[in-house]
Motif scaffolding. Structure first.
Motif, mmCIF file in Angstrom:
data_model
loop_
_atom_site.group_PDB
_atom_site.id
_atom_site.type_symbol
_atom_site.label_atom_id
_atom_site.label_comp_id
_atom_site.label_asym_id
_atom_site.label_seq_id
_atom_site.Cartn_x
_atom_site.Cartn_y
_atom_site.Cartn_z
ATOM 1 N N PRO A 127 1.054 -1.205 0.087
ATOM 2 C CA PRO A 127 0.135 -0.028 0.098
ATOM 3 C C PRO A 127 0.871 1.050 -0.059
ATOM 4 O O PRO A 127 1.948 1.395 0.605
ATOM 5 C CB PRO A 127 -0.728 -0.259 1.421
ATOM 6 N N ILE A 128 0.310 2.253 -0.792
ATOM 7 C CA ILE A 128 1.101 3.556 -0.909
ATOM 8 C C ILE A 128 0.183 4.580 -0.540
ATOM 9 O O ILE A 128 -0.567 5.085 -1.498
ATOM 10 C CB ILE A 128 1.875 3.905 -2.075
ATOM 11 N N GLY A 129 -0.149 4.978 0.929
ATOM 12 C CA GLY A 129 -1.379 5.770 0.874
ATOM 13 C C GLY A 129 -2.648 5.036 0.496
ATOM 14 O O GLY A 129 -2.955 4.101 1.016
ATOM 15 N N GLU A 130 -3.396 5.868 -0.277
ATOM 16 C CA GLU A 130 -4.595 5.371 -0.704
ATOM 17 C C GLU A 130 -4.595 4.292 -1.822
ATOM 18 O O GLU A 130 -5.137 3.659 -2.263
ATOM 19 C CB GLU A 130 -5.696 6.289 -0.969
ATOM 20 N N ALA A 131 -3.225 4.541 -2.527
ATOM 21 C CA ALA A 131 -2.892 3.358 -3.554
ATOM 22 C C ALA A 131 -2.529 2.202 -3.188
ATOM 23 O O ALA A 131 -2.215 1.997 -1.952
ATOM 24 C CB ALA A 131 -1.937 4.322 -4.658
ATOM 25 N N GLN A 132 -2.238 1.310 -4.123
ATOM 26 C CA GLN A 132 -1.802 -0.164 -3.702
ATOM 27 C C GLN A 132 -0.842 -0.433 -5.074
ATOM 28 O O GLN A 132 -1.372 -0.492 -6.259
ATOM 29 C CB GLN A 132 -2.852 -1.116 -3.479
ATOM 30 N N PHE A 133 0.311 -1.018 -4.883
ATOM 31 C CA PHE A 133 1.157 -1.464 -5.745
ATOM 32 C C PHE A 133 1.275 -3.198 -5.509
ATOM 33 O O PHE A 133 1.375 -3.511 -4.454
ATOM 34 C CB PHE A 133 2.507 -0.834 -5.812
ATOM 35 N N GLU A 134 1.330 -3.653 -6.648
ATOM 36 C CA GLU A 134 1.490 -5.235 -6.597
ATOM 37 C C GLU A 134 2.118 -5.726 -7.637
ATOM 38 O O GLU A 134 2.444 -5.444 -8.790
ATOM 39 C CB GLU A 134 0.239 -5.808 -6.474
ATOM 40 N N ALA A 135 2.884 -6.848 -7.381
ATOM 41 C CA ALA A 135 3.878 -7.630 -7.981
ATOM 42 C C ALA A 135 3.960 -9.006 -7.896
ATOM 43 O O ALA A 135 3.688 -9.334 -6.927
ATOM 44 C CB ALA A 135 5.312 -6.944 -8.443
ATOM 45 N N GLY A 136 4.329 -9.945 -8.987
ATOM 46 C CA GLY A 136 4.390 -11.341 -8.658
ATOM 47 C C GLY A 136 4.896 -12.006 -9.795
ATOM 48 O O GLY A 136 5.226 -11.475 -10.957
ATOM 49 N N LEU A 137 5.113 -13.414 -9.518
ATOM 50 C CA LEU A 137 5.546 -14.086 -10.531
ATOM 51 C C LEU A 137 4.953 -15.776 -10.311
ATOM 52 O O LEU A 137 4.567 -15.976 -9.385
ATOM 53 C CB LEU A 137 7.001 -14.150 -10.632
ATOM 54 N N ARG A 138 4.723 -16.422 -11.319
ATOM 55 C CA ARG A 138 4.538 -17.627 -11.478
ATOM 56 C C ARG A 138 5.194 -18.646 -12.547
ATOM 57 O O ARG A 138 5.406 -17.986 -13.549
ATOM 58 C CB ARG A 138 2.752 -17.748 -11.757
ATOM 59 N N SER A 139 5.530 -19.802 -12.324
ATOM 60 C CA SER A 139 6.047 -20.706 -12.953
ATOM 61 C C SER A 139 4.818 -22.081 -12.890
ATOM 62 O O SER A 139 4.589 -22.538 -11.886
ATOM 63 C CB SER A 139 7.269 -21.131 -12.852
ATOM 64 N N THR A 179 3.113 -37.590 -25.610
ATOM 65 C CA THR A 179 3.544 -36.807 -24.619
ATOM 66 C C THR A 179 3.745 -35.504 -25.027
ATOM 67 O O THR A 179 4.266 -34.916 -25.807
ATOM 68 C CB THR A 179 5.192 -37.028 -24.399
ATOM 69 N N PHE A 180 2.975 -34.697 -24.070
ATOM 70 C CA PHE A 180 2.617 -33.355 -24.246
ATOM 71 C C PHE A 180 3.035 -32.422 -23.068
ATOM 72 O O PHE A 180 2.975 -32.732 -21.872
ATOM 73 C CB PHE A 180 0.971 -33.027 -24.478
ATOM 74 N N ASP A 181 3.888 -31.478 -23.383
ATOM 75 C CA ASP A 181 4.374 -30.548 -22.080
ATOM 76 C C ASP A 181 3.976 -29.235 -22.341
ATOM 77 O O ASP A 181 3.946 -28.722 -23.543
ATOM 78 C CB ASP A 181 5.883 -30.516 -22.194
ATOM 79 N N GLN A 182 3.477 -28.347 -21.297
ATOM 80 C CA GLN A 182 3.255 -27.103 -21.633
ATOM 81 C C GLN A 182 3.568 -26.617 -20.211
ATOM 82 O O GLN A 182 3.493 -26.846 -19.165
ATOM 83 C CB GLN A 182 1.503 -26.885 -21.397
ATOM 84 N N ASN A 183 4.620 -25.716 -20.591
ATOM 85 C CA ASN A 183 5.277 -24.956 -19.422
ATOM 86 C C ASN A 183 4.979 -23.283 -19.761
ATOM 87 O O ASN A 183 5.178 -22.739 -20.780
ATOM 88 C CB ASN A 183 6.803 -25.085 -19.515
ATOM 89 N N VAL A 184 4.500 -22.670 -18.483
ATOM 90 C CA VAL A 184 4.141 -21.184 -18.909
ATOM 91 C C VAL A 184 5.007 -20.561 -17.488
ATOM 92 O O VAL A 184 4.714 -20.960 -16.404
ATOM 93 C CB VAL A 184 2.965 -21.162 -18.468
ATOM 94 N N HIS A 185 5.784 -19.450 -17.838
ATOM 95 C CA HIS A 185 6.280 -18.692 -16.989
ATOM 96 C C HIS A 185 5.813 -17.455 -17.095
ATOM 97 O O HIS A 185 5.716 -16.646 -18.142
ATOM 98 C CB HIS A 185 7.631 -18.664 -17.120
ATOM 99 N N ALA A 186 5.631 -16.494 -15.972
ATOM 100 C CA ALA A 186 4.643 -15.176 -16.051
ATOM 101 C C ALA A 186 5.292 -14.273 -14.876
ATOM 102 O O ALA A 186 5.843 -14.884 -14.007
ATOM 103 C CB ALA A 186 3.379 -15.551 -15.773
ATOM 104 N N VAL A 187 5.530 -13.190 -15.237
ATOM 105 C CA VAL A 187 5.681 -11.833 -14.239
ATOM 106 C C VAL A 187 4.693 -10.912 -14.411
ATOM 107 O O VAL A 187 3.858 -10.653 -15.373
ATOM 108 C CB VAL A 187 6.968 -11.253 -14.211
ATOM 109 N N TYR A 188 4.320 -10.277 -13.207
ATOM 110 C CA TYR A 188 3.225 -9.303 -13.576
ATOM 111 C C TYR A 188 3.520 -7.960 -12.536
ATOM 112 O O TYR A 188 4.241 -8.264 -11.603
ATOM 113 C CB TYR A 188 1.949 -9.704 -13.291
ATOM 114 N N THR A 189 2.823 -6.871 -12.807
ATOM 115 C CA THR A 189 2.616 -5.856 -11.936
ATOM 116 C C THR A 189 1.568 -5.140 -12.329
ATOM 117 O O THR A 189 1.007 -4.814 -13.078
ATOM 118 C CB THR A 189 4.086 -4.893 -12.134
#
Length: 828
Positions: free
Chosen positions: A439-451, A483-493
């Motif tokens: 949180p930044i005062g009334e605002a909000q910042f968010e970030a993350g990642l996923r594999s 054989t089937f592979d699905q790999n997903v890597h993500a980052v967000y803000t």
């Protein structure tokens, strides 16, 4: 009803009594603070903060908390009696408090008022709706029509969602919806299939989040949006829980137990369920052909599906401090199914019956799923500063064996075909995810990642009768390992803020997708490649990088009225069965073949919403538009081959069509005129326009369709609840098939006994036995007029017993009252 309006009435009362302090504005001061649940630290929305002049009690002012439990009240310096109030909680009071300058009162913690809770037990019987910047949240209440039912049954009562006769789930008419459990892909949801949802008990659900404009926090998968199913976990100290037993006709019996043991340092929870069900179904097909030995074939099919399943979810949450905890959980599901299908077929040539056959398919399937999860959560403060990390590993193994026999019944009893299908699917999935909120005062910042790493191995073997030798031999053309592979890597803000009456949440997600396929077979792959096309690579390794922006806006016209606007970009990744190049067949004359050349589809979606809340009525509505490129479409075409008795074999294959446009509008009304009557209804209209061609055939199509639902809950004398749910799925059409509308009604009655610790229920699913899909398919080479019923009318008796658990906890429990952000009541 008035119990639910306490926060609103308090605000109106404050508004009516408040006397604006006189004098220069520079003498005014501001009192701020946060009101939370004492035990859980959960912010209490719509709690009231009251200021009363100590020397003149007639002078009262105050305010109501926002989404994060925060309040801000402007007044003049002086001595005040203050109090913080929230329905079902003990009032916090402080008298003769002197305030001469702006002051932050910090965190005010309210505890539950047990006596008052008994007066508002009806809360748990209703479902409430919350509207957030990026989602609608339906807190599941006491829906007696789904007692003894499954998660799929419960989802069919959620606005915007429809579940068809085969259990396929769609959102606003679009089946490409992402299913999450507790915010993550899960073995509980069947790894993208809906089969597991038809085995999990409906009683395990606490709430469903309908996310039609997902923020950047969520996986970009699912062009329709996301359904996030939140499972129950009691937050009350001590040992408590409930047991639900049921029995029905056709054979349908089971038991589900939800138990919880919580102390100041740990929370042990478990949900266990067992089900034994026989779900008979039927189908009818009237097909005509332009070539082959017969010009008309009529099929009459009866199916008996016996399902035996057991599932358990055991978890322990350990609290390092009041703000940080680690949760470990283990989920195990085992099912053993047996499907017996009898297909009686009549074959005609020039309207003359030439032969009759009987096809029997006896299939047994064993499915085992395991999932291990770890979740770390640290709430650094009460303002929302938070770090979470998730680690999850899932294993799913499915083995099926089918013996298929087809023989003549006219003019002789000659054996036509004998096949043995042996298929094994093993899937593993690893997930790591971390999210940080600042949180930044009334605002909000968010970030993350996923594999997210997935691998599925399908081992398919078909043994067919060799008519010459009379022995079963391996069919090399269809036997394979894929054989089937699905790999997903993500980052967000993402970043959100509230400026007066205007709130916004913007974000950007970057995803890298890798799709890999490998074929292992004795069959000559060149023949298969020729069948699929020259440029198709059966052993492929593709990767895609995509940016997925999201923008969600809300403008508050008044305290009870707002408009919202959302934009997001989404992706639809093909699942393994859409890519597996080897044909598999539901009959000798119809095969399904995956397309390894299939690429992900991308969609841009816009959503404009409006919400208005009156005293006893809440209206939510929206209009939406989506443009999808490379959309998937299943098309049917001749293979040029015939069976040994001269029937043309038809192939169904998924392709990437060029574009798919969807337009739609929906509205839901939640009306609670009295304590004894609760009504809700919703309507969704959509239109789609498809453009594209394949193998020289134009598959462009335009279609309008709609669905509507109506639900009423009436409290009869002797406190008997009577609930009726009606649903109508309007007709629809694609390039080759027209489907008629489907109407169904569910009916239920319930009565609380044993001092409200027990409940007996009676319900009928599909009262008029009308949940049938009637379709007509027309192509250049054949037509098919069909009727399909997945499950016949079902009657169920249930008994629920609750121990150390008040009835209202079927709803939100400790999470607060009946209203949430721009929310309203929803009769469940």
């Amino acid at each position: 009803m008035k119990k639910f309006l306490v926060p609103l009435m308090a605000l109106l009362s404050l508004t009516g009594q408040a006397q604006r302090p006189q004098g220069p504005t520079d003498r005014n001061i501001t009192l701020t603070g946060t009101i939370v649940d004492r035990d859980t630290g959960t912010p209490l929305e719509y709690a009231t903060f009251v200021l009363q002049k100590a020397d003149d009690p007639s002078v009262v002012t105050g305010g109501i908390t926002d989404l994060e439990g925060k309040f801000s009240v402007e007044t003049t310096p002086g001595i005040y009696n203050i109090r913080a109030e929230y329905i079902s909680y003990t009032t916090y009071t402080q008298d003769n408090q002197r305030y001469i300058r702006s002051t932050d009162l910090g965190v005010i913690r309210l505890g539950l008022n047990v006596e008052e809770l008994e007066a508002v037990e009806v809360v748990g019987e209703r479902t409430t709706v919350e509207v957030r910047l990026d989602k609608k949240i339906y807190n599941i209440g006491k829906d007696i029509t789904t007692s003894g039912g499954t998660v799929s049954d419960a989802l069919n009562n959620v606005p915007s969602v429809a579940v068809d006769v085969e259990g396929n789930i769609s959102l606003r008419g679009n089946e490409n919806v992402r299913i999450l459990i507790n915010g993550r892909p899960s073995a509980l949801a069947g790894f993208g299939s809906t089969d597991a949802l038809q085995q999990l008990p409906a009683e395990a659900i606490e709430k469903v989040e309908v996310i039609t404009s997902p923020s950047a926090r969520y996986d970009a998968e699912g062009t329709a949006g996301i359904l996030n199913i939140i499972l129950k976990r009691e937050k009350t100290l001590g040992f408590n829980g409930s047991v639900n037993t049921f029995i029905g006709y056709p054979t349908n019996s089971g038991l589900t137990a939800n138990v919880n043991l919580r102390s100041d340092k740990f929370n042990l929870f478990n949900t266990t369920g067992f089900r034994y069900r026989d779900a008979p179904g039927n189908a009818f097909f009237d097909n005509t052909y332009t070539s082959g030995s017969f010009d008309r074939i009529i099929e009459d099919r009866d199916t008996k599906r016996l399902n035996r399943s057991f599932n358990t979810n055991l978890g322990l949450e350990y609290f390092f401090t009041e703000r940080s905890s680690l949760t470990g959980s283990f989920f195990w599901r085992f099912s053993r199914d047996r499907d017996l299908t009898e297909n009686a077929t009549q074959r005609f040539d020039q309207a003359v019956l030439q032969s009759r056959t009987l096809r029997e398919e006896d299939q047994e399937e064993d499915d085992k799923s395991y999932q291990f999860s770890l979740n770390y959560r640290n709430n650094f403060n009460d303002e929302g500063h938070e770090l979470t990390a998730d680690l999850q590993y899932s294993i799913d193994g499915e083995t099926s064996v089918a013996l298929i026999e087809e023989r003549n019944t006219l003019p002789d009893d000659r054996l036509l075909a004998l096949e043995n299908v042996d298929q094994t699917q093993d899937q593993k999935e690893f997930l790591f995810q971390a999210d940080y909120v600042l949180p930044i005062g009334e605002a909000q910042f968010e970030a993350g990642l996923r594999s997210n790493l997935e691998q599925q191995i399908t081992d398919y073997r078909l043994d067919s009768l060799d008519q010459a030798s009379g022995n079963l031999v391996i069919n090399e053309q269809l036997t394979n390992i894929f054989t089937f592979d699905q790999n997903v890597h993500a980052v967000y803000t993402q970043y959100g803020n509230k400026l007066g009456k205007f709130s916004f949440l913007t974000g950007l997600r970057l995803e890298y997708t890798q799709l890999k396929g490998k074929v292992d077979t004795e069959f000559d792959l060149s023949e298969l490649e020729d069948l699929l096309g020259e440029d198709v690579d059966l052993n492929f390794d593709k990767d895609f990088v995509g940016l997925f922006p999201t923008v969600n806006l809300i403008y508050e016209l008044t305290d009870t009225e707002n408009i919202s606007l959302g934009y997001n970009r989404r992706i639809n990744r093909p699942r393994s069965w859409f890519i597996n190049p080897f044909p598999s067949r539901s009959s000798r004359t119809n095969i399904f073949q995956g397309n390894p050349d299939l690429d992900p589809a991308f969609a841009n979606a816009f959503d404009l919403g409006y919400l208005k809340r009156w005293d006893k009525l809440t209206l939510t509505s929206s209009v939406y538009y989506q443009l999808e490129s490379g959309a998937f479409e299943r098309v049917q075409e001749p293979t040029g081959e015939t069976t040994t008795d001269g029937i043309e074999i038809v192939r169904s294959i998924p392709i990437n069509l060029s574009t798919n446009q969807r337009y739609g509008a929906e509205a839901a009304v939640l009306y609670n005129p009295t304590r004894w009557l609760r009504i809700n209804s919703s309507f969704n209209f959509f239109r789609f326009v498809t453009e594209g061609e394949f193998n020289g055939v134009d598959y462009g199509a335009e279609n309008n369709s709609w669905f509507a639902r109506f639900s009423s809950k009436v409290t009869l004398p002797a406190k008997i609840d009577w609930q009726t749910n009606a649903f109508y799925q309007g007709p629809n059409q694609n390039a080759q098939t027209k489907t008629e509308g489907i109407f169904s009604v569910n009916l239920a009655f319930s009565k609380d006994i044993m001092k409200d610790n027990g409940t007996i229920l009676f319900n009928v699913s599909d009262l008029f036995n009308s949940r049938k899909r009637r379709s007509f398919t027309q192509t250049d080479f054949f037509t098919s007029d069909s009727e399909f019923q997945w499950r016949v009318r079902t009657i169920t008796f249930s008994f629920i017993y609750r121990f150390n658990e008040a009835k209202k906890r079927n709803g939100r429990g400790r999470q607060g009252g009946d209203y949430d952000e721009e929310g309203g009541e929803f009769s469940g």
